[in-house]
Every structure is written in C-alpha cells, then in structure tokens.
Write an enzyme that holds these catalytic residues in place. Structure first.
Site, PDB file in Angstrom:
ATOM      1  N   GLU A  58       0.833  -1.199   0.000  1.00 44.54           N
ATOM      2  CA  GLU A  58       0.000   0.000   0.000  1.00 44.54           C
ATOM      3  C   GLU A  58       0.871   1.253   0.000  1.00 44.54           C
ATOM      4  O   GLU A  58       1.540   1.567   0.995  1.00 44.54           O
ATOM      5  CB  GLU A  58      -0.924   0.032   1.224  1.00 44.54           C
ATOM      6  CG  GLU A  58      -1.828   1.252   1.240  1.00 44.54           C
ATOM      7  CD  GLU A  58      -2.732   1.315   2.455  1.00 44.54           C
ATOM      8  OE1 GLU A  58      -3.360   2.379   2.652  1.00 44.54           O
ATOM      9  OE2 GLU A  58      -2.819   0.316   3.188  1.00 44.54           O
ATOM     10  N   LYS A  77      -8.408 -16.249  16.510  1.00 45.40           N
ATOM     11  CA  LYS A  77      -8.402 -15.623  15.183  1.00 45.40           C
ATOM     12  C   LYS A  77      -9.769 -15.042  14.794  1.00 45.40           C
ATOM     13  O   LYS A  77     -10.117 -14.996  13.616  1.00 45.40           O
ATOM     14  CB  LYS A  77      -7.884 -16.594  14.121  1.00 45.40           C
ATOM     15  CG  LYS A  77      -6.443 -17.004  14.407  1.00 45.40           C
ATOM     16  CD  LYS A  77      -5.868 -18.007  13.440  1.00 45.40           C
ATOM     17  CE  LYS A  77      -4.443 -18.341  13.860  1.00 45.40           C
ATOM     18  NZ  LYS A  77      -3.836 -19.394  13.055  1.00 45.40           N
ATOM     19  N   ASP A  87       1.870 -14.888  12.787  1.00 52.19           N
ATOM     20  CA  ASP A  87       0.721 -15.516  12.140  1.00 52.19           C
ATOM     21  C   ASP A  87      -0.246 -14.395  11.754  1.00 52.19           C
ATOM     22  O   ASP A  87      -0.925 -13.824  12.605  1.00 52.19           O
ATOM     23  CB  ASP A  87       0.055 -16.487  13.103  1.00 52.19           C
ATOM     24  CG  ASP A  87      -1.066 -17.291  12.458  1.00 52.19           C
ATOM     25  OD1 ASP A  87      -1.632 -16.823  11.455  1.00 52.19           O
ATOM     26  OD2 ASP A  87      -1.388 -18.378  12.968  1.00 52.19           O
ATOM     27  N   HIS A 118      -2.603   9.901  -1.142  1.00 53.26           N
ATOM     28  CA  HIS A 118      -2.760   8.645  -1.882  1.00 53.26           C
ATOM     29  C   HIS A 118      -2.600   8.868  -3.381  1.00 53.26           C
ATOM     30  O   HIS A 118      -2.044   8.023  -4.092  1.00 53.26           O
ATOM     31  CB  HIS A 118      -4.123   8.013  -1.569  1.00 53.26           C
ATOM     32  CG  HIS A 118      -4.087   7.118  -0.376  1.00 53.26           C
ATOM     33  ND1 HIS A 118      -3.722   5.804  -0.452  1.00 53.26           N
ATOM     34  CD2 HIS A 118      -4.345   7.358   0.931  1.00 53.26           C
ATOM     35  CE1 HIS A 118      -3.763   5.252   0.755  1.00 53.26           C
ATOM     36  NE2 HIS A 118      -4.143   6.178   1.615  1.00 53.26           N
TER      37      HIS A 118
END
Length: 390
Positions: A87, A217, A291, A382
């Site tokens: 990004e 998770k 993870d 951006h």
C-alpha cells in the site's frame, strides 16, 4: 474426476527434486512460469513445520519507517521499523507520525497483561452439577496446573476463568507462554489438564477442548476485556504548537474529529475506535514472521484522547489482544528473523519489547492518518504516493 495430483516426496518433501516436480506441474497445467515465486534465498530445509507442498515465496516489499522513539519498560531508544506492505503512502505516513512523536519526546509504552487461552466447555446433566464442578475446579487448581505443566517448559497455567450457562460450564484456561505466541502450546497443555480432570473428578462430565470461547483468530469482546496475547498501551502528550507545525492542524480540531469518530465507531459496533491499526500491525506481522491471521484479534483497539487546558493533546491507544512471538512459528525464517534482529527482538526475552514497538508504531500511524483526514491531505497523499497505474 481429474487425475491431477500435487507431487509429494514422503522421504524429503523439501528437497530440490520434490520442489522441482511441483514447479513442473504448475508450468504444465497453468499459464504461470513461476519465474519470481521460484526465486528465493532461504533454505527450504528449514521449512518443515511452517508449510507443506512448498513451491517458493511471496515477495512483499519491505520499507523502513522511523526512527521511532520509544520510552518503554522493555523497548527503549530509537528503532527503525520494517513494514511489509504493497500500500503506497503507508510507510511515509507512519514515518510522519514517528517524526512528530520523536520531536515530542517519544512514545511511552506499557505492557499491562500477558495471557493466552484455550477454552474447554464442560457438559453436565444439570445446572447444579455444573455449579458443583466449578467449585471443584477451584479446589484442585494446583493439581490441574501441574498436569498442564507436564507438556511445556515455557508455558504456565495461571488462572481458570469460569462462565456458567444452562448445564454447561465454559472455561478459559489462561497461560503465560514466554516468547512464543502459544496457541498450540496451550492446546496441548489444556488437553493434558482436561485428561487429569476427567480421570479425577468424582462425577460424570464431558468436555470439548475448545468451546469457541477463546475466539482464536476472531474478534471478540471477551478478549478485548480479558486480554489475549499482550495487552499494551502507547501514550504521548503532544504540544499544540508542534502538532500545528508538523500536521497542519490544531489540537482542538483533532479532538473534535475524535469525538465524531467515537460516535461513528459506536454506531457501527466496531472493535476499534481508531483509524487503521490493522495497517501497521499487518505490515509488521508480515515482516517479522507472525501468524497474520491473528490480525483479526490483534487489530482491536481502544483509543483515548484528552484536550488539555493549555491546548496540548494527550492521546493513547490500548491494544488488548496483541498476539505475537519472537520465538517459534515463522519468526525463525530467514527474512523474518532479519527483521526481528533489526528491531533487536529476535529470540528469548524479546516478545514484550516487540509488543511495545508495535504499539508505538500503531499510535504514530493513528496520529498521522487522523491529522491527514482533518487537514484534508489524505486523498492527495494517496494520489501522489499510492498510485502505480498509468
């Protein structure tokens, strides 16, 4: 039915021959040549336990943000922070926030709690039997903890939380796990503990090792309130003049925007009243071998700010369920280890330091994006840095 099969070598599935066989399968049955996927510097012999059917690597660009000045209990001094992302503007934005906080004297960080869970659910014939079992657990905690301890050198059962509903008792077996994230460790230890319970409890019971109350998770209120992984705070008081100089906004406007954002977060019933904690956390997770699926929990955030009488701005973030490791899992792989070494966090004794660096990074990013939105610079940034299309 297709006879397409992925080649595997039962003796050494990470050998050059086994990997080559899978490359040939891909080239024969797809349009990909794997030119870049199959180019890597790591030793495939180090990968057992991390991946199966290995064919190569996904190369994610890594940029340096910083320097980040941290005044922590475990992380002290300036750090160059590796962020793995695709990004545009992300690294630049975090660096901007780090510059502001550095000139304000640095971010103070504190680890408040540290626990990892497995959450068995116990079933009985009646609510009274469940109630009796709950009391029995308290009476036999030391023996249960000793049974769990037989499976791990670094994990330690410190508490069993209990939540009764109907004729069921939901529990949360809370552990400290050293420098490992600990999900597998706590699963193995809790299974041993439950086996001891089943063998020694005088009544009849049934259990599931995981009753979905650890919410592994998955975002959950229970983990935000009771902690999963590390609970860490990053805070700073920003002089009004410094904010206006670097961010082109006034502290009162930032404060007003925070109030409006609080309401929006409340209306949307989100786990996060900040701007984009998942951005910095994900980028650091990829770089340091965490993870990445744990971002679902780890990105939960409580943001708090206060406009002081002199116009300065106190601001903080609390991350209540930051699940990280500096040992085991993906942290020992070649590039991930290098990034942890860059931070001085690899191996034993590094996990709380890493938690504080991540929290400070998140706060810097919150300040940068929040200021850009208020100053109406977000879209322009951006457009200038985040577009790679013709």
């Amino acid at each position: 039915m297709s006879d397409l099969r992925i080649p595997r070598d039962r003796d050494d599935d990470y050998s050059a021959a086994a990997i080559k066989a899978r490359h040939e399968l891909v080239r024969e049955h797809t349009d990909s040549t794997l030119e870049h996927v199959a180019s890597y510097s790591l030793d495939s012999g180090t990968l057992p336990g991390n991946i199966e059917n290995f064919i190569g690597v996904a190369q994610v660009p890594i940029g340096l943000a910083g320097p980040l000045l941290v005044n922590g209990e475990h992380a002290q001094g300036e750090f160059l922070v590796p962020l793995a992302t695709t990004e545009g503007t992300l690294v630049a934005s975090y660096s901007r926030g780090m510059k502001l906080t550095r000139e304000a004297g640095g971010i103070t960080t504190t680890v408040l709690d540290d626990k990892m869970q497995r959450a068995p659910v116990f079933s009985f014939d009646s609510a009274r039997e469940a109630k009796a079992f709950s009391a029995w657990l308290d009476e036999h905690f030391d023996e249960i903890a000793a049974a769990a301890q037989t499976t791990t050198r670094s994990g330690r059962l410190v508490e069993i939380q209990k939540f009764s509903v109907s004729k069921l008792l939901y529990t949360r077996f809370n552990y400290t796990t050293g420098d490992a994230a600990g999900q597998n460790m706590t699963g193995k230890a809790t299974f041993a503990a439950c086996a001891w319970i089943k063998q020694n409890y005088p009544g009849e019971l049934h259990f599931l090792l995981e009753g979905q109350f650890a919410t592994d998770k998955k975002t959950s209120v229970v983990n935000m309130l009771h902690t999963r992984g590390k609970r860490v705070v990053a805070e700073i008081t920003l002089p009004a003049a410094l904010v206006e100089e670097h961010m082109n906004v006034t502290t009162d406007k930032l404060w007003a925007a925070r109030l409006r954002g609080q309401l929006g977060a409340f209306m949307s019933v989100t786990n996060n009243n900040g701007n984009h904690s998942a951005n910095g956390i994900t980028a650091m997770f990829i770089a340091t071998g965490q993870d990445v699926a744990n971002v679902a929990e780890s990105s939960a955030l409580y943001g708090f700010s206060e406009l002081l009488p002199n116009g300065d701005l106190y601001t903080s973030i609390t991350i209540p369920s930051l699940i990280i490791a500096t040992y085991g899992g993906g942290t020992g792989l070649a590039t991930q280890r290098e990034c942890l070494e860059l931070l001085g966090c690899y191996g034993a004794g590094g996990v709380r330091k890493l938690a504080e660096i991540i929290a400070a990074t998140v706060l810097a990013g919150e300040l940068s994006l929040g200021s850009a939105v208020v100053a109406e610079e977000w879209v322009e940034a951006h457009d200038n840095l985040g577009r790679n299309r013709p």
